[in-house]
Design a protein around this motif. Structure first.
Motif, PDB file in Angstrom:
ATOM      1  N   ASP A  18      43.810  38.519  25.837  1.00 31.06           N
ATOM      2  CA  ASP A  18      42.957  39.703  25.940  1.00 31.06           C
ATOM      3  C   ASP A  18      43.485  40.730  24.951  1.00 31.06           C
ATOM      4  OD1 ASP A  18      41.400  41.847  26.636  1.00 31.06           O
ATOM      5  OD2 ASP A  18      42.133  42.007  28.693  1.00 31.06           O
ATOM      6  N   ARG A  23      47.088  37.066  29.100  1.00 33.46           N
ATOM      7  CA  ARG A  23      46.745  37.139  30.525  1.00 33.46           C
ATOM      8  C   ARG A  23      47.388  35.987  31.302  1.00 33.46           C
ATOM      9  NH1 ARG A  23      42.352  39.883  32.739  1.00 33.46           N
ATOM     10  NH2 ARG A  23      41.909  41.788  31.562  1.00 33.46           N
ATOM     11  N   ARG A  43      40.295  26.029  34.524  1.00 35.90           N
ATOM     12  CA  ARG A  43      39.892  26.817  35.687  1.00 35.90           C
ATOM     13  C   ARG A  43      41.102  27.474  36.353  1.00 35.90           C
ATOM     14  NH1 ARG A  43      36.309  22.418  36.666  1.00 35.90           N
ATOM     15  NH2 ARG A  43      37.739  21.545  38.205  1.00 35.90           N
ATOM     16  N   MET A  46      42.413  30.332  34.073  1.00 33.72           N
ATOM     17  CA  MET A  46      41.476  31.448  34.130  1.00 33.72           C
ATOM     18  C   MET A  46      41.643  32.211  35.446  1.00 33.72           C
ATOM     19  SD  MET A  46      39.437  31.838  31.426  1.00 33.72           S
ATOM     20  CE  MET A  46      37.816  32.413  31.967  1.00 33.72           C
ATOM     21  N   GLY A  47      41.850  31.481  36.537  1.00 34.00           N
ATOM     22  CA  GLY A  47      42.082  32.130  37.821  1.00 34.00           C
ATOM     23  C   GLY A  47      43.355  32.957  37.810  1.00 34.00           C
ATOM     24  N   GLY A  50      42.810  36.133  36.061  1.00 36.62           N
ATOM     25  CA  GLY A  50      41.866  37.059  36.672  1.00 36.62           C
ATOM     26  C   GLY A  50      40.643  37.286  35.803  1.00 36.62           C
ATOM     27  N   VAL A  51      40.254  36.257  35.072  1.00 38.40           N
ATOM     28  CA  VAL A  51      39.146  36.351  34.124  1.00 38.40           C
ATOM     29  C   VAL A  51      38.077  35.332  34.514  1.00 38.40           C
ATOM     30  CG1 VAL A  51      38.470  36.042  31.705  1.00 38.40           C
ATOM     31  CG2 VAL A  51      40.647  37.137  32.266  1.00 38.40           C
ATOM     32  N   LYS A  52      36.819  35.724  34.418  1.00 38.61           N
ATOM     33  CA  LYS A  52      35.720  34.811  34.663  1.00 38.61           C
ATOM     34  C   LYS A  52      35.228  34.263  33.329  1.00 38.61           C
ATOM     35  CE  LYS A  52      34.228  37.173  38.878  1.00 38.61           C
ATOM     36  NZ  LYS A  52      33.113  37.873  39.574  1.00 38.61           N
ATOM     37  N   PHE A  53      34.706  33.059  33.355  1.00 37.89           N
ATOM     38  CA  PHE A  53      34.262  32.436  32.104  1.00 37.89           C
ATOM     39  C   PHE A  53      33.242  33.290  31.339  1.00 37.89           C
ATOM     40  CE2 PHE A  53      36.158  28.706  34.095  1.00 37.89           C
ATOM     41  CZ  PHE A  53      36.827  28.139  33.012  1.00 37.89           C
ATOM     42  N   PRO A  54      32.289  33.969  31.990  1.00 36.52           N
ATOM     43  CA  PRO A  54      31.363  34.815  31.224  1.00 36.52           C
ATOM     44  C   PRO A  54      32.043  36.004  30.526  1.00 36.52           C
ATOM     45  CG  PRO A  54      30.404  34.260  33.343  1.00 36.52           C
ATOM     46  CD  PRO A  54      31.839  33.818  33.398  1.00 36.52           C
ATOM     47  N   ASP A  55      33.305  36.303  30.900  1.00 32.67           N
ATOM     48  CA  ASP A  55      34.032  37.388  30.244  1.00 32.67           C
ATOM     49  C   ASP A  55      34.560  36.985  28.864  1.00 32.67           C
ATOM     50  OD1 ASP A  55      33.714  38.984  32.520  1.00 32.67           O
ATOM     51  OD2 ASP A  55      35.613  38.301  33.394  1.00 32.67           O
ATOM     52  N   LEU A  85      28.351  29.151  27.035  1.00 27.59           N
ATOM     53  CA  LEU A  85      28.546  30.596  27.121  1.00 27.59           C
ATOM     54  C   LEU A  85      27.930  31.347  25.937  1.00 27.59           C
ATOM     55  CD1 LEU A  85      32.314  30.605  28.220  1.00 27.59           C
ATOM     56  CD2 LEU A  85      30.319  31.049  29.676  1.00 27.59           C
TER      57      LEU A  85
END
Length: 213
Positions: A18, A23, A43, A46-47, A50-55, A85
């Motif tokens: 980021d 992250r 996955r 990403m968890g 604290g990030v979602k794939f659309p981010d 995405l």
């Protein structure tokens, strides 16, 4: 927000970058089984981030040289995710990723043992490529390394680094089994958005051949 994917060498690796902040990042050593693990690992990381794939705004992926099967797994996953995405997918070659992993100043050579008396080689000075990635006989690679070296600190990194260590006796020799996925992400962050999807970087033909009819 960049997701980096690397399955070219002896690990499945994911990093989430980021801006300048890492992250989350994880590498799981493996020589087989990348296909079963990489999506699950993404996955999980990403968890942790604290990030979602659309981010995500960009996907980075190593494209080789490396394991023929491994690099295709990572590339297929990264391209599929980027398409879903609608974000760019940036290819980074694994020799450049290794050189960036070294984090060393001056002359840095990414070297992979390609077997059969060959190495995959790419040389950098101050982060600038002095040659394109290439598959070379060890003796030819040694001569190329000596030709390009102009003095100062030197680092050889990768599984093939010991094969060329005699050329630069004062060089630091590093032999990680895989690149740092954070380095892959940082390299991708500096690149313009590509027009086309990345393609695998094959520096020589695979061993397997079709049987004769």
């Amino acid at each position: 927000m960049i997701l980096a994917v690397d399955t070219c060498l002896a690990a499945s690796s994911i990093a989430v970058l980021d801006g300048d902040t890492v992250r989350a990042a994880r590498s799981e050593p493996m020589t087989r089984g990348h296909q079963e693990r990489i999506a699950v690992l993404a996955r999980e990381v990403m968890g942790e981030a604290g990030v979602k794939f659309p981010d995500l705004t960009r996907i980075a992926v190593t494209v080789g040289p490396g394991s023929f099967t491994g690099l295709r797994v990572g590339l297929s996953f990264a391209k599929g995710l980027a398409t879903a995405l609608s974000i760019p997918c940036v290819g980074i070659n694994s020799l450049e990723a290794l050189a960036a992993t070294a984090g060393a100043p001056g002359f840095v050579a990414g070297v992979l043992d390609a077997r059969m008396g060959q190495v995959y080689l790419q040389v950098f000075d101050g982060g600038k490529a002095l040659m394109a990635p290439d598959a070379l006989e060890v003796g030819v690679a040694a001569a190329r390394l000596a030709e390009l070296y102009s003095g100062g600190p030197a680092t050889l990194i990768g599984s093939g680094a010991p094969l060329l260590a005699d050329v630069l006796p004062e060089a630091t020799v590093l032999t990680p089994a895989f690149a740092d996925p954070v380095a892959v992400a940082r390299l991708a962050a500096t690149r313009p958005a590509p027009i086309h999807s990345p393609r695998p970087l094959y520096l020589r033909a695979p061993y397997a051949v079709a049987p004769a009819a």
